[in-house]
Motif scaffolding. Sequence first.
Motif, PDB file in Angstrom:
ATOM      1  N   TYR A 138       0.803  -1.227   0.000  1.00  0.00           N
ATOM      2  CA  TYR A 138       0.000   0.000   0.000  1.00  0.00           C
ATOM      3  C   TYR A 138       0.835   1.277   0.000  1.00  0.00           C
ATOM      4  O   TYR A 138       0.304   2.369   0.139  1.00  0.00           O
ATOM      5  CB  TYR A 138      -0.904   0.001   1.245  1.00  0.00           C
ATOM      6  CG  TYR A 138      -0.134  -0.307   2.506  1.00  0.00           C
ATOM      7  CD1 TYR A 138       0.721   0.634   3.064  1.00  0.00           C
ATOM      8  CD2 TYR A 138      -0.202  -1.556   3.120  1.00  0.00           C
ATOM      9  CE1 TYR A 138       1.465   0.365   4.172  1.00  0.00           C
ATOM     10  CE2 TYR A 138       0.555  -1.842   4.251  1.00  0.00           C
ATOM     11  CZ  TYR A 138       1.375  -0.886   4.772  1.00  0.00           C
ATOM     12  OH  TYR A 138       2.126  -1.152   5.878  1.00  0.00           O
ATOM     13  N   ILE A 178      -4.224  -9.004   9.254  1.00  0.00           N
ATOM     14  CA  ILE A 178      -3.452  -8.215  10.223  1.00  0.00           C
ATOM     15  C   ILE A 178      -4.349  -7.042  10.619  1.00  0.00           C
ATOM     16  O   ILE A 178      -4.819  -6.308   9.737  1.00  0.00           O
ATOM     17  CB  ILE A 178      -2.146  -7.716   9.569  1.00  0.00           C
ATOM     18  CG1 ILE A 178      -1.260  -8.908   9.198  1.00  0.00           C
ATOM     19  CG2 ILE A 178      -1.403  -6.750  10.475  1.00  0.00           C
ATOM     20  CD1 ILE A 178      -0.087  -8.549   8.316  1.00  0.00           C
ATOM     21  N   GLU A 203      -4.180  -4.013  11.626  1.00  0.00           N
ATOM     22  CA  GLU A 203      -3.959  -2.638  11.180  1.00  0.00           C
ATOM     23  C   GLU A 203      -4.311  -2.414   9.717  1.00  0.00           C
ATOM     24  O   GLU A 203      -4.393  -1.265   9.278  1.00  0.00           O
ATOM     25  CB  GLU A 203      -2.523  -2.179  11.458  1.00  0.00           C
ATOM     26  CG  GLU A 203      -1.438  -3.154  11.076  1.00  0.00           C
ATOM     27  CD  GLU A 203      -0.999  -4.013  12.257  1.00  0.00           C
ATOM     28  OE1 GLU A 203      -1.890  -4.509  12.983  1.00  0.00           O
ATOM     29  OE2 GLU A 203       0.212  -4.196  12.452  1.00  0.00           O
ATOM     30  N   LEU A 204      -4.536  -3.493   8.945  1.00  0.00           N
ATOM     31  CA  LEU A 204      -4.897  -3.295   7.544  1.00  0.00           C
ATOM     32  C   LEU A 204      -6.360  -2.874   7.394  1.00  0.00           C
ATOM     33  O   LEU A 204      -6.728  -2.266   6.400  1.00  0.00           O
ATOM     34  CB  LEU A 204      -4.629  -4.568   6.733  1.00  0.00           C
ATOM     35  CG  LEU A 204      -3.159  -4.964   6.628  1.00  0.00           C
ATOM     36  CD1 LEU A 204      -3.009  -6.198   5.748  1.00  0.00           C
ATOM     37  CD2 LEU A 204      -2.315  -3.818   6.071  1.00  0.00           C
ATOM     38  N   PRO A 239      -8.351  -0.547   9.092  1.00  0.00           N
ATOM     39  CA  PRO A 239      -8.563   0.902   8.907  1.00  0.00           C
ATOM     40  C   PRO A 239      -7.903   1.439   7.644  1.00  0.00           C
ATOM     41  O   PRO A 239      -8.405   2.393   7.038  1.00  0.00           O
ATOM     42  CB  PRO A 239      -7.933   1.521  10.167  1.00  0.00           C
ATOM     43  CG  PRO A 239      -7.057   0.468  10.754  1.00  0.00           C
ATOM     44  CD  PRO A 239      -7.668  -0.847  10.360  1.00  0.00           C
ATOM     45  N   LEU A 240      -6.809   0.820   7.224  1.00  0.00           N
ATOM     46  CA  LEU A 240      -6.118   1.280   6.015  1.00  0.00           C
ATOM     47  C   LEU A 240      -7.015   1.101   4.789  1.00  0.00           C
ATOM     48  O   LEU A 240      -7.149   2.012   3.968  1.00  0.00           O
ATOM     49  CB  LEU A 240      -4.815   0.501   5.846  1.00  0.00           C
ATOM     50  CG  LEU A 240      -3.866   1.051   4.784  1.00  0.00           C
ATOM     51  CD1 LEU A 240      -3.107   2.254   5.324  1.00  0.00           C
ATOM     52  CD2 LEU A 240      -2.871  -0.006   4.331  1.00  0.00           C
ATOM     53  N   LYS A 263     -10.051   3.355   4.539  1.00  0.00           N
ATOM     54  CA  LYS A 263      -9.692   4.662   3.973  1.00  0.00           C
ATOM     55  C   LYS A 263      -9.470   4.566   2.467  1.00  0.00           C
ATOM     56  O   LYS A 263     -10.028   5.335   1.695  1.00  0.00           O
ATOM     57  CB  LYS A 263      -8.432   5.164   4.687  1.00  0.00           C
ATOM     58  CG  LYS A 263      -7.824   6.440   4.165  1.00  0.00           C
ATOM     59  CD  LYS A 263      -8.681   7.662   4.439  1.00  0.00           C
ATOM     60  CE  LYS A 263      -8.348   8.272   5.794  1.00  0.00           C
ATOM     61  NZ  LYS A 263      -9.201   9.460   6.065  1.00  0.00           N
ATOM     62  N   PHE A 264      -8.660   3.605   2.052  1.00  0.00           N
ATOM     63  CA  PHE A 264      -8.304   3.489   0.625  1.00  0.00           C
ATOM     64  C   PHE A 264      -9.232   2.492  -0.059  1.00  0.00           C
ATOM     65  O   PHE A 264      -8.803   1.443  -0.511  1.00  0.00           O
ATOM     66  CB  PHE A 264      -6.848   3.060   0.476  1.00  0.00           C
ATOM     67  CG  PHE A 264      -5.853   4.071   0.980  1.00  0.00           C
ATOM     68  CD1 PHE A 264      -5.580   5.222   0.243  1.00  0.00           C
ATOM     69  CD2 PHE A 264      -5.208   3.900   2.191  1.00  0.00           C
ATOM     70  CE1 PHE A 264      -4.666   6.162   0.702  1.00  0.00           C
ATOM     71  CE2 PHE A 264      -4.298   4.831   2.658  1.00  0.00           C
ATOM     72  CZ  PHE A 264      -4.029   5.964   1.927  1.00  0.00           C
TER      73      PHE A 264
END
Lengths: 362, 362
Positions: free
Chosen positions: B97, B120, B122-123, B125-126, B129-130
Amino acid sequence: MKIAQVSPLFESVPPKLYGGTERVVSYLTEALVDHGHEVTLFASGDSVTRAKLVSHTQEALRLNPKVIDPLAFHILQLQEVIERAHEFDIIHFHTDYLHFPASQLLQRPCITTLHGRLDIPELKPLYDKFDTQAIISISNSQRNPLPQAAWMDTVYHGLPKDLYQAIETKDDYVAFIGRISPEKRPDRAIEIAEKAGCKIKIAAKIDKADLSYFHDHIKHLIQKPFVEYIGEIGESEKNDFLGKAKALLFPIDWPEPFGMVMIEAMACGTPVIAYAHGSVPEIIEHGKNGYLVSSVEEAAYAIEKASALDPRIIRRLFEERFSSDRMAQDYVRNYELLCNRHRISVSHHSKKFDSIDSKLTA
Amino acid sequence: MKIAQVSPLFESVPPKLYGGTERVVSYLTEALVDHGHEVTLFASGDSVTRAKLVSHTQEALRLNPKVIDPLAFHILQLQEVIERAHEFDIIHFHTDYLHFPASQLLQRPCITTLHGRLDIPELKPLYDKFDTQAIISISNSQRNPLPQAAWMDTVYHGLPKDLYQAIETKDDYVAFIGRISPEKRPDRAIEIAEKAGCKIKIAAKIDKADLSYFHDHIKHLIQKPFVEYIGEIGESEKNDFLGKAKALLFPIDWPEPFGMVMIEAMACGTPVIAYAHGSVPEIIEHGKNGYLVSSVEEAAYAIEKASALDPRIIRRLFEERFSSDRMAQDYVRNYELLCNRHRISVSHHSKKFDSIDSKLTA
């Protein structure tokens, strides 16, 4: 001004434990708030600030053992900054070079403080490429490995004036504080104290990475009778520890870009005896707030001379040169410079559009 | 088409040692060249390709012990891609990313293949957004943790048809190949062979991280008389090792996004007996190129059934579904779709400008 501060997410702002960059971001942010600026702080969710906090992580990443991929949070933070860029007059990054490729998108003046050591070979081609990013060094010496970068200014770190008080009456010891690591040279500090016939107190943490160094090179030294090893100390104990010392010994062996502990000692009215590596000659004024030395003998000899320096003068030098108030002023001056440059460049563009508009409406 | 392939820099393309992503990038790049496309490969300088190679690193980062900060090279690579974006019809990223925040700058259609495990935390929220980045999964199962992402297609990995030959005459053993690690379950493979009264050959490397697992759980098992441990093998030995086996055992315990070794076995005409985790049910057609099982007993029982499958049919299934030729075709179809979307969106914009132009020139 409307100012965005973009902090790393590894530690909270300020950090609960160690965390050099996040600590400086905190001091700067609060000083800017004091000066009446409207500050937005992009940082971990457990940060404490009087600025407006924007966060996508509940807690600092280093404290969360579940975090596998810290980069994901920094990319998310960068995207948030891009989306909100129009809210700010200036965006101040403390997150190295991660935003450089996207910085054209921000359409706002950006400034980046580099907090780390820059003599890493892979940074050279990076700053060859990104040679127009406005960056701030934390000492002039820090710049040496990267002369090609678009250095805008050096802004020395600063501490809040009320963080420490000067202590005028000294006890009979010299101080060493920091990590027990080869480049900090605790062994050399002990040697200096021995040569001077002086007691030394060592306040230091031992990182896992340095455990074998401690066992092989330091453990037997701290058993000497004139050495007192007191382990890691917190902020509240630092004032007494540094302030009551005759001098702080800072016999480093590496180009430290900025040694915070030197200005902490100054804030406590304590002179520093330091090897002249990295930023040291920019912070220590020989014979005023300490002595620059290049051997154990010189350092040992300097202890008595240092005891004769006036703690009040050392404190005054700290207030003049290394307060967070002065740091904020320096940054605001650079922010204003950048904003003016940006305005000129934008007005240059918009004049072109004005002429198109006037044709369209004619 | 003019196609950019953007590879990670950790291994060369193809990798000298292990390196899943870089290996697939190599197969895809060469197949696209075979199809007559003009391909530019952004990869480490020791890569070998018939495409045009663009590189800022002399050698793969994992092989260079001096590299402290691999991110610096990936940011430099990203900037190079941004600056040269106008040279391409499509830009295909294999670098997770990292480019997402800057992707608006590219002004070219971009597609990203995600090669890794996506569960994982933390992916989430990533990708919240994207959620408009066109991304490709390497199996449908890989998508499960991130339903919110803009999944465009699944494109299964493929191998060059001439990499392995089918071997029709089998020897009397089952094969296990991979890392000695808990999620690959070499212990279970040995148990299956024991239950079936069958010899097992194990070709596996032991990573440092897995050394204690090997000593505690596997070392005593490979001393059993029906087990032959032959260590790590290279590409040249794989054809014989896999091709002469009655079956490949793939008793994994984790949601592997794509198990390359399954299609390697297929290319050698060898059936696969696999636990149905992750991508496995998308690759193994029960009773055609192997058997899906859920217990040691089922797996042991399946070995004889698997021996009855026709190696030529297994090889044909490989050629139809898992050749790099087919992989390249699938990607080109997606490239064309994206390019068409992009053309429509750009022509929509340029019509607006045309009307301004006509007013200006009127």
